[in-house]
Motif scaffolding. Sequence first.
Motif, short mmCIF file in Angstrom:
data_model
loop_
_atom_site.label_atom_id
_atom_site.label_comp_id
_atom_site.label_asym_id
_atom_site.label_seq_id
_atom_site.Cartn_x
_atom_site.Cartn_y
_atom_site.Cartn_z
N GLN A 92 0.82 -1.21 0.00
CA GLN A 92 0.00 0.00 0.00
C GLN A 92 0.86 1.27 0.00
N SER A 93 1.82 1.31 0.92
CA SER A 93 2.65 2.51 1.05
C SER A 93 3.53 2.71 -0.17
N ILE A 94 4.09 1.63 -0.71
CA ILE A 94 4.94 1.76 -1.90
C ILE A 94 4.14 2.28 -3.09
N VAL A 95 2.94 1.73 -3.30
CA VAL A 95 2.09 2.19 -4.40
C VAL A 95 1.73 3.66 -4.21
N CYS A 96 1.46 4.05 -2.99
CA CYS A 96 1.11 5.44 -2.69
C CYS A 96 2.28 6.38 -3.00
N ILE A 97 3.49 6.01 -2.58
CA ILE A 97 4.66 6.85 -2.82
C ILE A 97 4.96 6.96 -4.31
N VAL A 98 4.92 5.83 -5.01
CA VAL A 98 5.19 5.84 -6.46
C VAL A 98 4.17 6.72 -7.18
N THR A 99 2.91 6.61 -6.80
CA THR A 99 1.87 7.41 -7.44
C THR A 99 2.07 8.90 -7.16
N ILE A 100 2.42 9.24 -5.93
CA ILE A 100 2.66 10.64 -5.60
C ILE A 100 3.82 11.20 -6.42
N GLN A 101 4.89 10.43 -6.59
CA GLN A 101 6.03 10.89 -7.37
C GLN A 101 5.66 11.06 -8.85
N ILE A 102 4.85 10.15 -9.38
CA ILE A 102 4.41 10.27 -10.77
C ILE A 102 3.56 11.53 -10.95
N LEU A 103 2.63 11.75 -10.03
CA LEU A 103 1.78 12.94 -10.10
C LEU A 103 2.61 14.22 -9.97
N PHE A 252 6.25 7.21 3.24
CA PHE A 252 7.67 6.99 2.99
C PHE A 252 8.38 6.43 4.21
N LEU A 253 8.06 6.95 5.39
CA LEU A 253 8.74 6.50 6.61
C LEU A 253 8.23 5.16 7.11
N THR A 254 7.01 4.78 6.73
CA THR A 254 6.50 3.48 7.18
C THR A 254 6.99 2.32 6.33
N ILE A 255 7.47 2.60 5.12
CA ILE A 255 7.90 1.51 4.22
C ILE A 255 8.99 0.64 4.84
N PRO A 256 10.12 1.21 5.30
CA PRO A 256 11.16 0.34 5.87
C PRO A 256 10.69 -0.39 7.12
N VAL A 257 9.85 0.25 7.94
CA VAL A 257 9.34 -0.41 9.16
C VAL A 257 8.49 -1.60 8.79
N LEU A 258 7.61 -1.42 7.82
CA LEU A 258 6.70 -2.50 7.42
C LEU A 258 7.46 -3.64 6.75
N ILE A 259 8.46 -3.31 5.94
CA ILE A 259 9.24 -4.37 5.28
C ILE A 259 10.02 -5.19 6.30
N VAL A 287 -4.46 -7.09 -7.64
CA VAL A 287 -5.14 -5.87 -8.10
C VAL A 287 -5.71 -5.11 -6.89
N GLY A 288 -6.30 -5.85 -5.95
CA GLY A 288 -6.84 -5.21 -4.76
C GLY A 288 -5.77 -4.53 -3.93
N MET A 289 -4.61 -5.15 -3.80
CA MET A 289 -3.52 -4.56 -3.03
C MET A 289 -3.03 -3.26 -3.68
N ILE A 290 -2.94 -3.27 -5.00
CA ILE A 290 -2.50 -2.06 -5.71
C ILE A 290 -3.56 -0.97 -5.60
N TYR A 291 -4.83 -1.36 -5.75
CA TYR A 291 -5.90 -0.36 -5.65
C TYR A 291 -5.95 0.27 -4.27
N SER A 292 -5.65 -0.51 -3.24
CA SER A 292 -5.71 0.04 -1.88
C SER A 292 -4.72 1.18 -1.71
N GLY A 293 -3.55 1.08 -2.36
CA GLY A 293 -2.59 2.18 -2.31
C GLY A 293 -3.09 3.40 -3.07
N LEU A 294 -3.71 3.17 -4.24
CA LEU A 294 -4.28 4.27 -4.99
C LEU A 294 -5.49 4.86 -4.28
N GLY A 295 -6.23 3.99 -3.57
CA GLY A 295 -7.43 4.45 -2.88
C GLY A 295 -7.14 5.46 -1.80
N ALA A 296 -5.99 5.32 -1.14
CA ALA A 296 -5.62 6.30 -0.10
C ALA A 296 -5.49 7.70 -0.70
#
Length: 391
Positions: A92-103, A252-259, A287-296
């Motif tokens: 979720q967090s990785i998809v969110c960060i990648v999307t924010i950087q693309i935007l 961004f800060l939760t990614i290393p903790v979660l991994i 698909v659901g996991m990716i959407y959850s990151g976009l959904g945030a």
Amino acid sequence: MSDKKNEDYAIRMPESASRSPYGGEKDPFIIPTRPPRAVSHNSIGSRFAKVENNPSASILAYCIASISMTVVNKYVVSGSEWNLNFFYLAVQSIVCIVTIQILKQVGVITNLAPFDYNKGRRWFPISLLLVGMIYTSTKSLQYLSVPVYTIFKNLTIIVIAYGEVLWFGGSVTPLALLSFGLMVLSSVVAAWADTRHAGQTLEAAEALATLNAGYAWMGLNVFCTASYVLGMRKVIKSMNFKDWDTMFYNNFLTIPVLIVCSLVAEDWSSANLARNFPVETRNALLVGMIYSGLGAILISYCSAWCIRVTSSTTYSMVGALNKLPIAVSGLIFFSAPVTLGSVSAIFIGFVSGIVYAWAKVRQSELAKNVLPTSQPTMSASSLSNRDAANS
């Protein structure tokens, strides 16, 4: 477009109709080729502007985003063998960060500042509280039905409100106190209906054990969510964060903790991965996991959109009213038990949300009449619904 602009355009029409787009005289009956394209382009732009400034569209978009987020989260974690919650949250967090950087690269996001190490170090404890909040949220959603989860989530509002009274000098009005009583009542009725239904099943002992685990995780989630919201309120003023900054630093800060938590605490054997991602549902889960990151991100945008074209009062009421369709979605998509007790609990929880939203509206109106030197600080209770979107 104002009426004045419409009048000016109508006055210029006869002159422009008798001239070529290239400046020469032209027969008025010959239809020019370029103006229709401009009209078509303007028509599309005006339609988009109408939708963008339509309050009903913003409210509908917010409701769809929040309902779909809850449904997708429940779908992903509801597998009988699912045990990779840390991994799911990391995705979720990785998809969110990648999307924010693309935007940001394409110019949609223009006010996101570069990562600052000192700010990141100061914000890191808040991110740890966020990890606790979203992990306990997924665990409680894993064991509880969507209606019961939605009802018990209201208890967070009570803890936050009294946390503000203790640490920030907040106050609880009689109307808010009434809503708190209704929230507690709806939770008691929901728990009673759930345990009663579980006790009547063939595997009563296992069903009751699952419910007890869900209630335990829900209790931890209420504590973690309140700690996160109150802690964020204490720190965020000194950080000078905008909305995108908060979302970026949180994820961004939760990614290393979660991994790290996933690698240490979760089973990464091929057999366990096969159980968590069975062949028949593997693609849907991914698909659901990716959407959850976009959904945030979608919920954050729709929240800001709704507030911009309506008002914070309308947004608060929409958040309260939205509890009902979220609870009903659990009855529709996940076959949650429909009993008199469960329906009554949903209704009481729905009413409690409306009463609480109205109490906040009344409190805000009274605060406007108070001198600025004595006006209380804005409540952080309204943030609880937004952070639940990341769960």
